[in-house]
Design a protein around this motif. Sequence first.
Motif, PDB file in Angstrom:
ATOM      1  N   VAL A 121       6.197   3.652 -14.804  1.00  0.00           N
ATOM      2  CA  VAL A 121       5.621   2.566 -14.649  1.00  0.00           C
ATOM      3  C   VAL A 121       5.166   2.490 -13.231  1.00  0.00           C
ATOM      4  CG1 VAL A 121       5.501  -0.084 -14.940  1.00  0.00           C
ATOM      5  CG2 VAL A 121       6.056   1.339 -16.734  1.00  0.00           C
ATOM      6  N   VAL A 122       6.256   2.402 -12.329  1.00  0.00           N
ATOM      7  CA  VAL A 122       6.214   2.296 -10.790  1.00  0.00           C
ATOM      8  C   VAL A 122       5.290   3.334 -10.277  1.00  0.00           C
ATOM      9  CG1 VAL A 122       7.278   2.403  -8.501  1.00  0.00           C
ATOM     10  CG2 VAL A 122       8.328   1.076 -10.705  1.00  0.00           C
ATOM     11  N   ASN A 123       5.685   4.616 -10.483  1.00  0.00           N
ATOM     12  CA  ASN A 123       4.906   5.740 -10.098  1.00  0.00           C
ATOM     13  C   ASN A 123       3.348   5.759 -10.586  1.00  0.00           C
ATOM     14  OD1 ASN A 123       7.280   6.434  -8.857  1.00  0.00           O
ATOM     15  ND2 ASN A 123       7.562   8.347  -9.843  1.00  0.00           N
ATOM     16  N   ASN A 124       2.973   5.452 -11.482  1.00  0.00           N
ATOM     17  CA  ASN A 124       1.632   5.275 -12.006  1.00  0.00           C
ATOM     18  C   ASN A 124       1.010   4.310 -11.398  1.00  0.00           C
ATOM     19  OD1 ASN A 124      -0.682   5.497 -13.781  1.00  0.00           O
ATOM     20  ND2 ASN A 124       0.052   3.863 -14.962  1.00  0.00           N
ATOM     21  N   GLN A 125       1.382   2.924 -10.992  1.00  0.00           N
ATOM     22  CA  GLN A 125       0.880   1.782 -10.280  1.00  0.00           C
ATOM     23  C   GLN A 125       0.738   2.059  -8.985  1.00  0.00           C
ATOM     24  OE1 GLN A 125       1.304  -2.137 -12.274  1.00  0.00           O
ATOM     25  NE2 GLN A 125       2.704  -0.993 -13.509  1.00  0.00           N
ATOM     26  N   VAL A 126       1.887   2.608  -8.266  1.00  0.00           N
ATOM     27  CA  VAL A 126       1.845   2.847  -6.783  1.00  0.00           C
ATOM     28  C   VAL A 126       0.950   4.048  -6.658  1.00  0.00           C
ATOM     29  CG1 VAL A 126       3.202   3.823  -5.054  1.00  0.00           C
ATOM     30  CG2 VAL A 126       4.341   2.312  -6.543  1.00  0.00           C
ATOM     31  N   SER A 127       0.918   5.098  -7.496  1.00  0.00           N
ATOM     32  CA  SER A 127      -0.191   6.207  -7.203  1.00  0.00           C
ATOM     33  C   SER A 127      -1.614   5.558  -7.321  1.00  0.00           C
ATOM     34  CB  SER A 127       0.079   7.183  -8.093  1.00  0.00           C
ATOM     35  OG  SER A 127       1.145   8.143  -7.887  1.00  0.00           O
ATOM     36  N   ALA A 128      -1.852   4.655  -8.291  1.00  0.00           N
ATOM     37  CA  ALA A 128      -3.015   4.114  -8.648  1.00  0.00           C
ATOM     38  C   ALA A 128      -3.698   3.424  -7.209  1.00  0.00           C
ATOM     39  CB  ALA A 128      -3.215   3.529  -9.687  1.00  0.00           C
ATOM     40  N   ALA A 129      -2.662   2.444  -6.739  1.00  0.00           N
ATOM     41  CA  ALA A 129      -3.186   1.887  -5.730  1.00  0.00           C
ATOM     42  C   ALA A 129      -3.295   2.517  -4.511  1.00  0.00           C
ATOM     43  CB  ALA A 129      -1.853   0.802  -5.392  1.00  0.00           C
ATOM     44  N   LEU A 130      -2.551   3.497  -4.360  1.00  0.00           N
ATOM     45  CA  LEU A 130      -2.981   4.569  -3.056  1.00  0.00           C
ATOM     46  C   LEU A 130      -3.863   5.227  -3.283  1.00  0.00           C
ATOM     47  CD1 LEU A 130       1.087   5.364  -2.165  1.00  0.00           C
ATOM     48  CD2 LEU A 130      -0.453   3.427  -1.153  1.00  0.00           C
ATOM     49  N   PHE A 131      -4.228   5.862  -4.338  1.00  0.00           N
ATOM     50  CA  PHE A 131      -5.415   6.591  -4.331  1.00  0.00           C
ATOM     51  C   PHE A 131      -6.716   5.624  -4.049  1.00  0.00           C
ATOM     52  CE2 PHE A 131      -3.186   9.703  -7.412  1.00  0.00           C
ATOM     53  CZ  PHE A 131      -3.080  10.694  -6.552  1.00  0.00           C
ATOM     54  N   ARG A 132      -6.735   4.379  -4.757  1.00  0.00           N
ATOM     55  CA  ARG A 132      -7.753   3.420  -4.641  1.00  0.00           C
ATOM     56  C   ARG A 132      -7.954   3.198  -2.973  1.00  0.00           C
ATOM     57  NH1 ARG A 132      -6.777  -0.499  -9.376  1.00  0.00           N
ATOM     58  NH2 ARG A 132      -7.901   0.188 -10.980  1.00  0.00           N
ATOM     59  N   TYR A 133      -6.710   2.940  -2.500  1.00  0.00           N
ATOM     60  CA  TYR A 133      -6.916   2.625  -0.896  1.00  0.00           C
ATOM     61  C   TYR A 133      -7.335   3.816  -0.026  1.00  0.00           C
ATOM     62  CZ  TYR A 133      -4.917   2.362   3.786  1.00  0.00           C
ATOM     63  OH  TYR A 133      -4.465   2.427   5.155  1.00  0.00           O
ATOM     64  N   LEU A 134      -6.981   5.118  -0.444  1.00  0.00           N
ATOM     65  CA  LEU A 134      -7.291   6.077   0.192  1.00  0.00           C
ATOM     66  C   LEU A 134      -8.714   6.563   0.036  1.00  0.00           C
ATOM     67  CD1 LEU A 134      -4.091   8.420  -0.251  1.00  0.00           C
ATOM     68  CD2 LEU A 134      -4.924   7.255   1.675  1.00  0.00           C
ATOM     69  N   GLU A 135      -9.552   6.248  -1.403  1.00  0.00           N
ATOM     70  CA  GLU A 135     -10.722   6.520  -1.621  1.00  0.00           C
ATOM     71  C   GLU A 135     -11.648   5.446  -0.800  1.00  0.00           C
ATOM     72  OE1 GLU A 135     -12.790   8.235  -3.819  1.00  0.00           O
ATOM     73  OE2 GLU A 135     -11.409   9.443  -4.817  1.00  0.00           O
ATOM     74  N   ASP A 136     -11.022   4.003  -0.818  1.00  0.00           N
ATOM     75  CA  ASP A 136     -12.059   3.179   0.056  1.00  0.00           C
ATOM     76  C   ASP A 136     -12.063   3.559   1.745  1.00  0.00           C
ATOM     77  OD1 ASP A 136     -12.376   1.812  -2.032  1.00  0.00           O
ATOM     78  OD2 ASP A 136     -10.598   0.104  -1.635  1.00  0.00           O
ATOM     79  N   GLN A 137     -11.165   4.267   1.951  1.00  0.00           N
ATOM     80  CA  GLN A 137     -11.228   4.880   3.354  1.00  0.00           C
ATOM     81  C   GLN A 137     -11.940   6.267   3.599  1.00  0.00           C
ATOM     82  OE1 GLN A 137      -9.726   2.956   5.653  1.00  0.00           O
ATOM     83  NE2 GLN A 137      -9.346   1.588   3.908  1.00  0.00           N
ATOM     84  N   GLY A 164      22.674   4.594  -5.487  1.00  0.00           N
ATOM     85  CA  GLY A 164      22.602   3.363  -6.397  1.00  0.00           C
ATOM     86  C   GLY A 164      21.498   2.712  -5.877  1.00  0.00           C
ATOM     87  N   GLY A 165      21.273   1.696  -6.812  1.00  0.00           N
ATOM     88  CA  GLY A 165      20.176   0.695  -6.725  1.00  0.00           C
ATOM     89  C   GLY A 165      18.941   1.627  -6.716  1.00  0.00           C
ATOM     90  N   VAL A 166      18.739   2.436  -7.438  1.00  0.00           N
ATOM     91  CA  VAL A 166      17.439   3.398  -7.433  1.00  0.00           C
ATOM     92  C   VAL A 166      16.412   2.615  -8.201  1.00  0.00           C
ATOM     93  CG1 VAL A 166      16.692   5.548  -8.495  1.00  0.00           C
ATOM     94  CG2 VAL A 166      19.161   5.642  -8.129  1.00  0.00           C
ATOM     95  N   GLU A 167      16.644   1.983  -9.464  1.00  0.00           N
ATOM     96  CA  GLU A 167      15.572   1.253  -9.997  1.00  0.00           C
ATOM     97  C   GLU A 167      15.154   0.215  -9.214  1.00  0.00           C
ATOM     98  OE1 GLU A 167      18.424   2.039 -11.792  1.00  0.00           O
ATOM     99  OE2 GLU A 167      17.797   3.128 -13.529  1.00  0.00           O
ATOM    100  N   GLU A 168      16.230  -0.569  -8.595  1.00  0.00           N
ATOM    101  CA  GLU A 168      16.026  -1.897  -7.788  1.00  0.00           C
ATOM    102  C   GLU A 168      14.682  -1.471  -6.627  1.00  0.00           C
ATOM    103  OE1 GLU A 168      18.904  -0.830  -8.807  1.00  0.00           O
ATOM    104  OE2 GLU A 168      19.474  -2.399  -9.936  1.00  0.00           O
ATOM    105  N   ALA A 169      15.171  -0.238  -5.984  1.00  0.00           N
ATOM    106  CA  ALA A 169      14.420   0.286  -4.860  1.00  0.00           C
ATOM    107  C   ALA A 169      12.850   0.700  -5.452  1.00  0.00           C
ATOM    108  CB  ALA A 169      14.889   1.551  -4.233  1.00  0.00           C
ATOM    109  N   TYR A 170      12.750   1.334  -6.508  1.00  0.00           N
ATOM    110  CA  TYR A 170      11.291   1.747  -6.893  1.00  0.00           C
ATOM    111  C   TYR A 170      10.655   0.497  -7.424  1.00  0.00           C
ATOM    112  CZ  TYR A 170      11.931   6.773  -7.381  1.00  0.00           C
ATOM    113  OH  TYR A 170      12.195   8.078  -7.184  1.00  0.00           O
ATOM    114  N   GLN A 171      11.199  -0.721  -8.003  1.00  0.00           N
ATOM    115  CA  GLN A 171      10.677  -1.917  -8.162  1.00  0.00           C
ATOM    116  C   GLN A 171      10.215  -2.561  -7.017  1.00  0.00           C
ATOM    117  OE1 GLN A 171       9.735  -2.859 -11.285  1.00  0.00           O
ATOM    118  NE2 GLN A 171      11.058  -1.301 -12.270  1.00  0.00           N
TER     119      GLN A 171
END
Length: 241
Positions: free
Chosen positions: A45-61, A217-224
């Motif tokens: 869920v994190v990687n899908n949404q982070v990637s989408a946000a970054l792709f959009r940002y980069l496209e805008d630039q 440790g704290g892997v999930e928390e860091a991604y979130q």
Amino acid sequence: MEKLYEGKAKIIYPGPEAGLVRVYFKDDATAFNGQKRAQIAGKGVVNNQVSAALFRYLEDQGIPTHFVKLLSEREMLVKKVHIVPLEVIVRNRTAGTFSRRYGVEEGRVLPKPLLEFSYKNDALGDPLIYPEAALALGLLSEDELERIRELALWINTLLKDYFAQRNLELVDFKLEFGRLEDGRLVLADEISPDTMRLWEMGTGEKMDKDRFRRDLGGVEEAYQEVLRRVLAGVYTKSDYE
Ligand code: C5P
């Protein structure tokens, strides 16, 4: 639904029309060329949404990417590409394999961003490759290599700035490029805490896949937390509609 391809972290399904495919992000995590395996709850869920946000940002630039739109929490629609079999790594500070290979401590600021290329080949363990060897093997053309260098450095400038605004330092990251039907190069694959090193500014705390690789440790928390900072005030649920 028939799969077109299943990788370590993602599954590719046919899209609604020719030229488009669906990418599904799994929670599966691997490191050290698949020798270490586990599940990180919510990672897809994190990687899908982070990637989408970054792709959009980069496209805008002005950066061309394969991204079309988000389909759900774990899926995005992208343009079908033929991946150039190179991992393009950009480094701002020493870390990871660079530090091990050259025997330098992690965290040293490099005098200028460094580009590295690895040959995407699981059987060979994705070896580092000289650009000239990639040309000699016919993996890409000289023009494509030039374009990839230019895009990767430009993306680095944009992403460094983006994450600095979120109090995260972009230490290094990996990109993959693909060719559309007409041969144009676009940024493809994903850009996520799986494929970047992000350190908290000030403390240097690791906010990426190194928490999994190094059993911190704290892997999930860091991604979130990375997702939270990326989404803060930027995207809403209506983006799925
Ligand atoms: O392991 P190394 O230090 O070479 O990794 C550099 C950057 O590239 C890191 O951010 C790492 O997450 C990313 N990378 C990747 N996929 C690979 C190798 C490296 O996303 N196969």
